[in-house]
Scaffold this active site. Structure first.
Site, PDB file in Angstrom:
ATOM      1  CB  THR A   1      -2.776  98.068 -65.615  1.00  0.00           C
ATOM      2  OG1 THR A   1      -3.811  97.298 -65.030  1.00  0.00           O
ATOM      3  CG2 THR A   1      -3.084  98.235 -67.096  1.00  0.00           C
ATOM      4  CG  ASP A   2      -3.733  93.429 -62.954  1.00  0.00           C
ATOM      5  OD1 ASP A   2      -4.406  94.401 -63.355  1.00  0.00           O
ATOM      6  OD2 ASP A   2      -3.962  92.851 -61.869  1.00  0.00           O
ATOM      7  CD  GLU A   3      -8.076  96.886 -65.473  1.00  0.00           C
ATOM      8  OE1 GLU A   3      -8.756  97.092 -66.484  1.00  0.00           O
ATOM      9  OE2 GLU A   3      -8.379  97.282 -64.343  1.00  0.00           O
TER      10      GLU A   3
ATOM     11  CE1 TYR B   1      -6.091 102.528 -67.370  1.00  0.00           C
ATOM     12  CE2 TYR B   1      -6.710 100.288 -66.740  1.00  0.00           C
ATOM     13  CZ  TYR B   1      -5.853 101.381 -66.629  1.00  0.00           C
ATOM     14  OH  TYR B   1      -4.774 101.315 -65.781  1.00  0.00           O
TER      15      TYR B   1
ATOM     16  CE  LYS C   1      -1.425 102.025 -68.175  1.00  0.00           C
ATOM     17  NZ  LYS C   1      -0.605 103.212 -67.794  1.00  0.00           N
TER      18      LYS C   1
HETATM   19  P1  NAD Z   1      -4.865 108.609 -61.424  1.00  0.00           P
HETATM   20  O1  NAD Z   1      -6.008 108.674 -62.363  1.00  0.00           O
HETATM   21  O2  NAD Z   1      -5.115 108.754 -59.964  1.00  0.00           O
HETATM   22  O3  NAD Z   1      -3.765 109.693 -61.807  1.00  0.00           O
HETATM   23  C1  NAD Z   1      -3.382 109.947 -63.126  1.00  0.00           C
HETATM   24  C2  NAD Z   1      -2.629 111.270 -63.134  1.00  0.00           C
HETATM   25  O4  NAD Z   1      -2.189 111.518 -64.473  1.00  0.00           O
HETATM   26  C3  NAD Z   1      -3.470 112.483 -62.711  1.00  0.00           C
HETATM   27  O5  NAD Z   1      -2.751 113.290 -61.816  1.00  0.00           O
HETATM   28  C4  NAD Z   1      -3.709 113.225 -64.025  1.00  0.00           C
HETATM   29  O6  NAD Z   1      -3.874 114.623 -63.856  1.00  0.00           O
HETATM   30  C5  NAD Z   1      -2.448 112.889 -64.792  1.00  0.00           C
HETATM   31  N1  NAD Z   1      -2.582 113.015 -66.239  1.00  0.00           N
HETATM   32  C6  NAD Z   1      -3.601 112.592 -67.018  1.00  0.00           C
HETATM   33  N2  NAD Z   1      -3.364 112.900 -68.307  1.00  0.00           N
HETATM   34  C7  NAD Z   1      -2.141 113.498 -68.348  1.00  0.00           C
HETATM   35  C8  NAD Z   1      -1.331 114.025 -69.380  1.00  0.00           C
HETATM   36  N3  NAD Z   1      -1.715 113.997 -70.668  1.00  0.00           N
HETATM   37  N4  NAD Z   1      -0.134 114.555 -69.046  1.00  0.00           N
HETATM   38  C9  NAD Z   1       0.272 114.621 -67.756  1.00  0.00           C
HETATM   39  N5  NAD Z   1      -0.474 114.150 -66.726  1.00  0.00           N
HETATM   40  C10 NAD Z   1      -1.657 113.590 -67.025  1.00  0.00           C
HETATM   41  O7  NAD Z   1      -4.147 107.221 -61.734  1.00  0.00           O
HETATM   42  P2  NAD Z   1      -3.410 106.211 -60.749  1.00  0.00           P
HETATM   43  O8  NAD Z   1      -4.413 105.295 -60.177  1.00  0.00           O
HETATM   44  O9  NAD Z   1      -2.516 106.966 -59.874  1.00  0.00           O
HETATM   45  O10 NAD Z   1      -2.570 105.371 -61.823  1.00  0.00           O
HETATM   46  C11 NAD Z   1      -1.266 105.791 -62.192  1.00  0.00           C
HETATM   47  C12 NAD Z   1      -0.745 104.871 -63.267  1.00  0.00           C
HETATM   48  O11 NAD Z   1      -0.712 103.550 -62.766  1.00  0.00           O
HETATM   49  C13 NAD Z   1      -1.617 104.813 -64.529  1.00  0.00           C
HETATM   50  O12 NAD Z   1      -0.771 104.723 -65.639  1.00  0.00           O
HETATM   51  C14 NAD Z   1      -2.420 103.550 -64.360  1.00  0.00           C
HETATM   52  O13 NAD Z   1      -2.760 103.006 -65.610  1.00  0.00           O
HETATM   53  C15 NAD Z   1      -1.446 102.685 -63.615  1.00  0.00           C
HETATM   54  N6  NAD Z   1      -2.055 101.657 -62.761  1.00  0.00           N
HETATM   55  C16 NAD Z   1      -2.942 102.010 -61.796  1.00  0.00           C
HETATM   56  C17 NAD Z   1      -3.465 101.035 -60.951  1.00  0.00           C
HETATM   57  C18 NAD Z   1      -4.444 101.357 -59.858  1.00  0.00           C
HETATM   58  O14 NAD Z   1      -4.929 100.431 -59.193  1.00  0.00           O
HETATM   59  N7  NAD Z   1      -4.754 102.601 -59.596  1.00  0.00           N
HETATM   60  C19 NAD Z   1      -3.076  99.696 -61.119  1.00  0.00           C
HETATM   61  C20 NAD Z   1      -2.199  99.374 -62.163  1.00  0.00           C
HETATM   62  C21 NAD Z   1      -1.666 100.377 -62.951  1.00  0.00           C
HETATM   63  O1  DAU Z   2      -5.927  95.927 -62.065  1.00  0.00           O
HETATM   64  C1  DAU Z   2      -5.327  97.183 -62.146  1.00  0.00           C
HETATM   65  C2  DAU Z   2      -6.381  98.230 -62.432  1.00  0.00           C
HETATM   66  O2  DAU Z   2      -7.129  98.375 -61.236  1.00  0.00           O
HETATM   67  C3  DAU Z   2      -5.805  99.581 -62.864  1.00  0.00           C
HETATM   68  O3  DAU Z   2      -5.147  99.406 -64.084  1.00  0.00           O
HETATM   69  C4  DAU Z   2      -6.913 100.626 -63.005  1.00  0.00           C
HETATM   70  O4  DAU Z   2      -6.349 101.883 -63.287  1.00  0.00           O
HETATM   71  C5  DAU Z   2      -7.666 100.683 -61.707  1.00  0.00           C
HETATM   72  O5  DAU Z   2      -8.759 101.582 -61.840  1.00  0.00           O
HETATM   73  C6  DAU Z   2      -8.186  99.299 -61.315  1.00  0.00           C
HETATM   74  O6  DAU Z   2      -9.192  98.839 -62.230  1.00  0.00           O
HETATM   75  P1  DAU Z   2     -10.503  98.089 -61.705  1.00  0.00           P
HETATM   76  O7  DAU Z   2     -11.557  98.212 -62.709  1.00  0.00           O
HETATM   77  O8  DAU Z   2     -10.180  96.721 -61.216  1.00  0.00           O
HETATM   78  O9  DAU Z   2     -10.795  99.007 -60.401  1.00  0.00           O
HETATM   79  P2  DAU Z   2     -12.139  99.634 -59.811  1.00  0.00           P
HETATM   80  O10 DAU Z   2     -11.772 100.218 -58.490  1.00  0.00           O
HETATM   81  O11 DAU Z   2     -12.841 100.508 -60.776  1.00  0.00           O
HETATM   82  O12 DAU Z   2     -13.025  98.363 -59.566  1.00  0.00           O
HETATM   83  C7  DAU Z   2     -12.565  97.266 -58.766  1.00  0.00           C
HETATM   84  C8  DAU Z   2     -13.608  96.182 -58.838  1.00  0.00           C
HETATM   85  O13 DAU Z   2     -14.787  96.655 -58.166  1.00  0.00           O
HETATM   86  C9  DAU Z   2     -14.043  95.851 -60.259  1.00  0.00           C
HETATM   87  O14 DAU Z   2     -14.318  94.457 -60.336  1.00  0.00           O
HETATM   88  C10 DAU Z   2     -15.332  96.644 -60.447  1.00  0.00           C
HETATM   89  C11 DAU Z   2     -15.920  96.675 -59.058  1.00  0.00           C
HETATM   90  N1  DAU Z   2     -16.721  97.892 -58.738  1.00  0.00           N
HETATM   91  C12 DAU Z   2     -16.157  99.100 -58.954  1.00  0.00           C
HETATM   92  C13 DAU Z   2     -16.860 100.255 -58.678  1.00  0.00           C
HETATM   93  C14 DAU Z   2     -16.259 101.610 -58.953  1.00  0.00           C
HETATM   94  C15 DAU Z   2     -17.974  97.751 -58.181  1.00  0.00           C
HETATM   95  O15 DAU Z   2     -18.471  96.638 -57.945  1.00  0.00           O
HETATM   96  N2  DAU Z   2     -18.678  98.895 -57.912  1.00  0.00           N
HETATM   97  C16 DAU Z   2     -18.191 100.153 -58.154  1.00  0.00           C
HETATM   98  O16 DAU Z   2     -18.895 101.149 -57.903  1.00  0.00           O
END
Ligand code: NAD
Ligand code: DAU
Length: 347
Positions: free
Chosen positions: A128-130, A154, A158
């Site tokens: 992730t970019d975080e 988190y 990561k």
């Molecule tokens: P998600 O939370 O929707 O899915 C995570 C999945 O991993 C789930 O199906 C869960 O059951 C599984 N899991 C959790 N623990 C596990 C374990 N110990 N063994 C096997 N499976 C396990 O997450 P997502 O949003 O699909 O993100 C996927 C990946 O991408 C993550 O690594 C996250 O950090 C990264 N990522 C997500 C975003 C985003 O915006 N969602 C952005 C950047 C990076």
């Molecule tokens: O940048 C990549 C990341 O993006 C991933 O690594 C994470 O897995 C993914 O969850 C996401 O993180 P964020 O914290 O940016 O996403 P989230 O959807 O939780 O929130 C997006 C923005 O919206 C953040 O600035 C917080 C804000 N927010 C979020 C929620 C859930 C609100 O204002 N209200 C809310 O209820």
């Protein structure tokens, strides 16, 4: 040849598996622990498809992963498995370190005992970019050379997993690739994240909880674009390299929420004729809230010829359409444990 997709029942992982099998004949084994975020319904359309098999288990189970690698003659692992929600990491950090750090360690150990059997083997770690921390309004976007400065539990977990992957490359010569991407959106995203949460709450007549002033900036990447970037990195990425993946869509949170309200006003007008925007409520800010993320994705464009195809407006509309057409999916995942989480988080 087969690929192993970990976390393939979650949001991005399931989109990736579906996308992979729609564009390739190469079989997929999905390994997922099925935590609250994992949902086998996401892969329902693959039932009966001999190219796909699902195994419930943890990435931290080195013996299990080792067996899967050998029995399926796996040529690549794409690691999506993680605890992924920042707010949950703030209220309870431990599972993030168990899965994202110790789980990744277990997975890497399994790969270490296997990778020499295949000269073409790849381990693609999805990050992730975080990990780069936060940007001021005018600072340049995150490049692959930026130092790691994670601000949430988190992000720290990561970052730790990225460091482990790097160390396994340097120490044991694992053929690794790392991607760091921005906020994904699209179908099948669990409604704890901003976009699906806002759609769900709007339709349920609930408050739309915007943290603080809502002027935090995120770069939004359509999940289909993320999948195509990962396919490209797997296909042509240089071993040991990191690629930043972004959507070229920097928006403030309040802009995103207002855009969603406008779309919903058009597609599912409220009976009383008022706008969903009337449900927007500013609530207490997230502790340590990163102010701005932005991705410099020039490396993946220059070296691998990848750039995002989806505009934010069309991607958001597709996403809203998907949630409107799949209310059963949302109802299914918003039962039980999810409701307890929402009650704790938003009071
Ligand atoms: P998600 O939370 O929707 O899915 C995570 C999945 O991993 C789930 O199906 C869960 O059951 C599984 N899991 C959790 N623990 C596990 C374990 N110990 N063994 C096997 N499976 C396990 O997450 P997502 O949003 O699909 O993100 C996927 C990946 O991408 C993550 O690594 C996250 O950090 C990264 N990522 C997500 C975003 C985003 O915006 N969602 C952005 C950047 C990076
Ligand atoms: O940048 C990549 C990341 O993006 C991933 O690594 C994470 O897995 C993914 O969850 C996401 O993180 P964020 O914290 O940016 O996403 P989230 O959807 O939780 O929130 C997006 C923005 O919206 C953040 O600035 C917080 C804000 N927010 C979020 C929620 C859930 C609100 O204002 N209200 C809310 O209820």
């Amino acid at each position: 040849m087969t690929i192993l997709v970990t976390g393939g029942a979650g949001f991005i992982g399931s989109n990736f598996v579906l996308d992979w099998l729609a564009t390739s004949s190469e079989p997929v084994v999905t390994l997922d622990a099925l935590t609250y975020a994992g949902n086998l319904n996401n892969l329902k359309s693959l039932e009966g498809d001999a190219r796909h098999s699902f195994v419930r288990g943890s990435i931290g189970d080195t013996a299990l992963v080792g067996r899967l690698l050998r029995s399926h003659d796996v040529r690549a692992v794409i690691n999506f498995a993680a605890e992924s929600h920042v707010d949950r990491s703030i209220s309870g950090p431990a599972p993030f370190f168990e899965t994202n750090v110790m789980g990744t360690l277990g997975l890497l150990e399994a790969v270490r005992g296997y990778f020499a059997q295949r000269s073409d083997f790849r381990f693609l770690h999805v990050s992730t970019d975080e990990v780069y921390g936060t940007l001021e309004r005018d600072e340049p976007a995150f490049a692959e050379t930026n130092p790691y400065r994670p601000n949430s539990p988190y992000a720290a977990s990561k970052a730790s997993s990225d460091h482990l992957v790097r160390a396994y490359r340097e120490t044991y010569g694992l053929p690794v690739l790392v991607t760091n991407c921005s906020n994904n959106y699209g179908p099948l995203q669990f409604p704890e994240k901003l976009i699906p949460l806002m759609i769900h709450n709007a339709l349920a007549g609930k408050a739309l909880p915007v943290y603080g002033d809502g002027l935090q900036v995120r770069d939004w990447l359509y999940v289909g674009d993320h999948c195509s970037a990962l396919r490209r990195v797997l296909e042509a990425g240089s071993l040991g390299e990191t690629y930043n993946v972004g959507g070229n869509n920097q928006k403030t949170n309040i802009e995103v929420v207002r855009a969603l309200c406008t779309l919903l006003d058009r597609k599912r007008p409220k009976a009383d004729g008022t706008s969903y925007a009337g449900q927007i409520t500013h609530v207490t800010d997230r502790p340590g809230h990163d102010r701005r993320y932005a991705i410099d994705a020039r490396k993946i464009e220059r070296e691998l010829g990848w750039s995002p195809a989806e505009a934010f407006e069309s991607g958001l509309e597709k996403t809203v359409d998907w949630y409107l057409a799949n209310e059963d999916w949302v109802a299914d995942v918003t039962s039980g444990a999810y409701r307890e989480w929402v009650a704790r988080q938003y009071g």
